[in-house]
Design a protein around this motif. Sequence first.
Motif, PDB file in Angstrom:
ATOM      1  N   UNK A  95      21.520   7.220  33.792  1.00 16.99           N
ATOM      2  CA  UNK A  95      20.916   6.494  32.674  1.00 16.99           C
ATOM      3  C   UNK A  95      21.231   7.160  31.340  1.00 16.99           C
ATOM      4  N   UNK A  96      21.341   8.482  31.339  1.00 13.78           N
ATOM      5  CA  UNK A  96      21.647   9.208  30.103  1.00 13.78           C
ATOM      6  C   UNK A  96      23.010   8.799  29.546  1.00 13.78           C
ATOM      7  N   UNK A  97      23.985   8.580  30.425  1.00 18.19           N
ATOM      8  CA  UNK A  97      25.317   8.161  29.975  1.00 18.19           C
ATOM      9  C   UNK A  97      25.217   6.787  29.296  1.00 18.19           C
ATOM     10  N   UNK A  98      24.495   5.870  29.911  1.00 23.43           N
ATOM     11  CA  UNK A  98      24.344   4.539  29.316  1.00 23.43           C
ATOM     12  C   UNK A  98      23.546   4.600  28.013  1.00 23.43           C
ATOM     13  N   UNK A  99      22.591   5.525  27.919  1.00 21.06           N
ATOM     14  CA  UNK A  99      21.845   5.713  26.672  1.00 21.06           C
ATOM     15  C   UNK A  99      22.763   6.225  25.559  1.00 21.06           C
ATOM     16  N   UNK A 100      23.703   7.118  25.906  1.00 23.72           N
ATOM     17  CA  UNK A 100      24.662   7.631  24.914  1.00 23.72           C
ATOM     18  C   UNK A 100      25.526   6.492  24.374  1.00 23.72           C
ATOM     19  N   UNK A 101      25.978   5.636  25.275  1.00 25.12           N
ATOM     20  CA  UNK A 101      26.804   4.501  24.848  1.00 25.12           C
ATOM     21  C   UNK A 101      26.008   3.555  23.954  1.00 25.12           C
ATOM     22  N   UNK A 148      37.482  17.320  35.609  1.00 32.00           N
ATOM     23  CA  UNK A 148      38.118  16.028  35.809  1.00 32.00           C
ATOM     24  C   UNK A 148      37.645  15.035  34.756  1.00 32.00           C
ATOM     25  N   UNK A 149      38.494  14.058  34.472  1.00 32.70           N
ATOM     26  CA  UNK A 149      38.151  13.047  33.470  1.00 32.70           C
ATOM     27  C   UNK A 149      38.423  11.644  33.998  1.00 32.70           C
ATOM     28  N   UNK A 150      37.611  10.720  33.560  1.00 30.98           N
ATOM     29  CA  UNK A 150      37.846   9.298  33.762  1.00 30.98           C
ATOM     30  C   UNK A 150      37.997   8.696  32.372  1.00 30.98           C
ATOM     31  N   UNK A 151      39.055   7.929  32.176  1.00 28.35           N
ATOM     32  CA  UNK A 151      39.346   7.360  30.861  1.00 28.35           C
ATOM     33  C   UNK A 151      39.220   5.838  30.945  1.00 28.35           C
ATOM     34  N   UNK A 152      38.428   5.291  30.026  1.00 27.29           N
ATOM     35  CA  UNK A 152      38.144   3.857  29.987  1.00 27.29           C
ATOM     36  C   UNK A 152      38.551   3.278  28.638  1.00 27.29           C
ATOM     37  N   UNK A 153      38.854   2.002  28.629  1.00 23.37           N
ATOM     38  CA  UNK A 153      39.137   1.314  27.383  1.00 23.37           C
ATOM     39  C   UNK A 153      38.458  -0.042  27.327  1.00 23.37           C
ATOM     40  N   UNK A 154      38.130  -0.455  26.102  1.00 25.67           N
ATOM     41  CA  UNK A 154      37.558  -1.770  25.854  1.00 25.67           C
ATOM     42  C   UNK A 154      37.714  -2.072  24.366  1.00 25.67           C
ATOM     43  N   UNK A 155      37.747  -3.328  24.027  1.00 28.10           N
ATOM     44  CA  UNK A 155      37.787  -3.700  22.612  1.00 28.10           C
ATOM     45  C   UNK A 155      36.388  -3.870  22.031  1.00 28.10           C
ATOM     46  N   UNK A 156      35.387  -3.861  22.884  1.00 29.44           N
ATOM     47  CA  UNK A 156      33.999  -3.961  22.424  1.00 29.44           C
ATOM     48  C   UNK A 156      33.494  -2.581  22.016  1.00 29.44           C
ATOM     49  N   UNK A 157      32.629  -2.503  21.004  1.00 37.63           N
ATOM     50  CA  UNK A 157      32.023  -1.219  20.650  1.00 37.63           C
ATOM     51  C   UNK A 157      31.229  -0.658  21.832  1.00 37.63           C
ATOM     52  N   UNK A 158      31.119   0.653  21.899  1.00 42.91           N
ATOM     53  CA  UNK A 158      30.450   1.309  23.032  1.00 42.91           C
ATOM     54  C   UNK A 158      29.049   0.774  23.286  1.00 42.91           C
ATOM     55  N   UNK A 159      28.315   0.487  22.211  1.00 46.03           N
ATOM     56  CA  UNK A 159      26.928   0.041  22.384  1.00 46.03           C
ATOM     57  C   UNK A 159      26.829  -1.293  23.105  1.00 46.03           C
ATOM     58  N   UNK A 161      28.852  -2.021  25.736  1.00 44.72           N
ATOM     59  CA  UNK A 161      29.390  -1.887  27.088  1.00 44.72           C
ATOM     60  C   UNK A 161      28.277  -2.057  28.110  1.00 44.72           C
ATOM     61  N   UNK A 162      28.541  -2.852  29.112  1.00 48.19           N
ATOM     62  CA  UNK A 162      27.603  -3.026  30.215  1.00 48.19           C
ATOM     63  C   UNK A 162      28.259  -2.595  31.516  1.00 48.19           C
ATOM     64  N   UNK A 163      27.580  -2.826  32.595  1.00 46.39           N
ATOM     65  CA  UNK A 163      28.132  -2.444  33.886  1.00 46.39           C
ATOM     66  C   UNK A 163      29.345  -3.318  34.229  1.00 46.39           C
ATOM     67  N   UNK A 164      30.348  -2.679  34.756  1.00 43.54           N
ATOM     68  CA  UNK A 164      31.575  -3.319  35.233  1.00 43.54           C
ATOM     69  C   UNK A 164      32.304  -4.116  34.162  1.00 43.54           C
TER      70      UNK A 164
END
Length: 179
Positions: A95-101, A148-159, A161-164
């Motif tokens: 939940x903390x990760x989603x709160x950061x986003x 280790x790192x996981x790298x993600x991309x999206x054109x939407x602002x982080x706030x 971002x939802x699941x999947x």
Amino acid sequence: MAKRAKEYKHVLIIMRHAKTEAFNAKGDFERVLTDKGLKQAKRVAKGLRDMGLVPDQIDCSSATRAMQTCERMLKVFGDAPKVDYYQDLYAKGMQAVFDMLAACKDKRHALLVLGHEPTVSLASQWLAGEQSDPGQLDLLNLGMSTAGVAIFGSNAPFRKWGTHEANLIAVLTPKEFEK
């Protein structure tokens, strides 16, 4: 891979702290990096920099090992990233990760969230959208290696971002950053 990341307005890097000592008399929160961990953090930072993926914001767990990983990476990144430390990234799980986003400002284009396992791999699994490469998703099922790192991309602002909804671009170990 760097080319693919450049296709997106917003790039998220989720990272597990580097290699630590197995035990610390003061408790888990105070565990420190080993020599190998210091090298891992530097190697990953150089690799990200060389790919043009220096974050403009780092949200880091306040556990000693995560802060040491971040400090080592900042020696490579320089003053560019704004850094904030959060107890929640140690204590509150995914939940903390989603709160950061959700709290991330729209002007941020490259965000690094530096935390702990299993939180980092679980959050990554939840973020990865259907368009993500199944082989990369399988790597997350194994858990993320130290540094280790996981790298993600999206054109939407982080706030937003939802699941999947984000595209998982890559899952990398420190060894994959070796030259």
